[in-house]
Design a protein around this motif. Structure first.
Motif, PDB file in Angstrom:
ATOM      1  N   ARG A  75       2.780   3.595  -1.312  1.00  0.00           N
ATOM      2  CA  ARG A  75       2.687   2.877   0.093  1.00  0.00           C
ATOM      3  C   ARG A  75       1.802   1.276  -0.324  1.00  0.00           C
ATOM      4  O   ARG A  75       1.389   0.512  -0.829  1.00  0.00           O
TER       5      ARG A  75
ATOM      6  N   ILE B 296       1.168  -2.418   6.803  1.00  0.00           N
ATOM      7  CA  ILE B 296       1.855  -0.909   6.144  1.00  0.00           C
ATOM      8  C   ILE B 296       2.960  -0.501   5.719  1.00  0.00           C
ATOM      9  O   ILE B 296       3.681  -0.709   7.412  1.00  0.00           O
TER      10      ILE B 296
ATOM     11  N   ASP C 182       5.569   2.056   4.086  1.00  0.00           N
ATOM     12  CA  ASP C 182       5.976   3.687   2.893  1.00  0.00           C
ATOM     13  C   ASP C 182       7.180   3.324   2.344  1.00  0.00           C
ATOM     14  O   ASP C 182       8.142   3.098   3.165  1.00  0.00           O
TER      15      ASP C 182
END
Length: 149
Positions: A99, A111, A113
């Protein structure tokens, strides 16, 4: 006429990298990369368009992450990433989730992932008789990339 704005502000970003939920804070570089092959679709002999590009088609995208870090205090970089007793990448069978959290000066976050990453290459470098800096470089192949926020 002035083309570039004059600013007195320096923007600083906070960068956090998590491996399977554990924060790793000693990277020198963290470089996500996405590549894909493009293919030109060309016109056949029809009028004045013969051989000209009609369309560009994209293939499947490949994602990788390259990481470089210094070895610190007798703890190898692979240990910081959660791989204890690391000897060789052939021992690493389980994928990791990575992440990336970027916090802007205004407090907003981005953010991303990187899911089910498997290590593809591992290189130990910077070893010399005159120096004492050892760097490790790892490249991961990424299964999926998802923007969370």
């Amino acid at each position: 006429m002035q083309l570039l704005p004059r600013t007195q502000t320096t923007a600083a970003f906070a960068y956090t990298i998590l491996f399977n939920g554990n924060e790793v804070g000693n990277f020198q570089t963290f470089t996500p990369n996405s590549t894909r092959t493009l293919t030109r679709i060309r016109a056949l002999a029809q009028g004045g368009l013969a051989g000209e590009t009609i369309e560009i088609m994209e293939s499947i995208t490949d994602h990788t992450i390259s990481i470089t870090a210094l070895e610190l205090y007798r703890k190898e970089v692979m240990e910081f990433m959660g791989y204890s007793n690391f000897a060789s990448i052939e021992d690493l069978k389980d994928p990791v989730d990575i992440r990336e959290i970027v916090t802007a000066p205004d407090g907003s976050e981005r953010i991303i992932d990187y899911q089910s990453c498997k290590i593809a290459t591992y290189t130990k470098g910077g070893i010399s008789s005159a120096g004492n800096v050892i760097t490790d470089t790892c490249t991961f192949w990424v299964t999926r990339v998802r923007r969370v926020k």
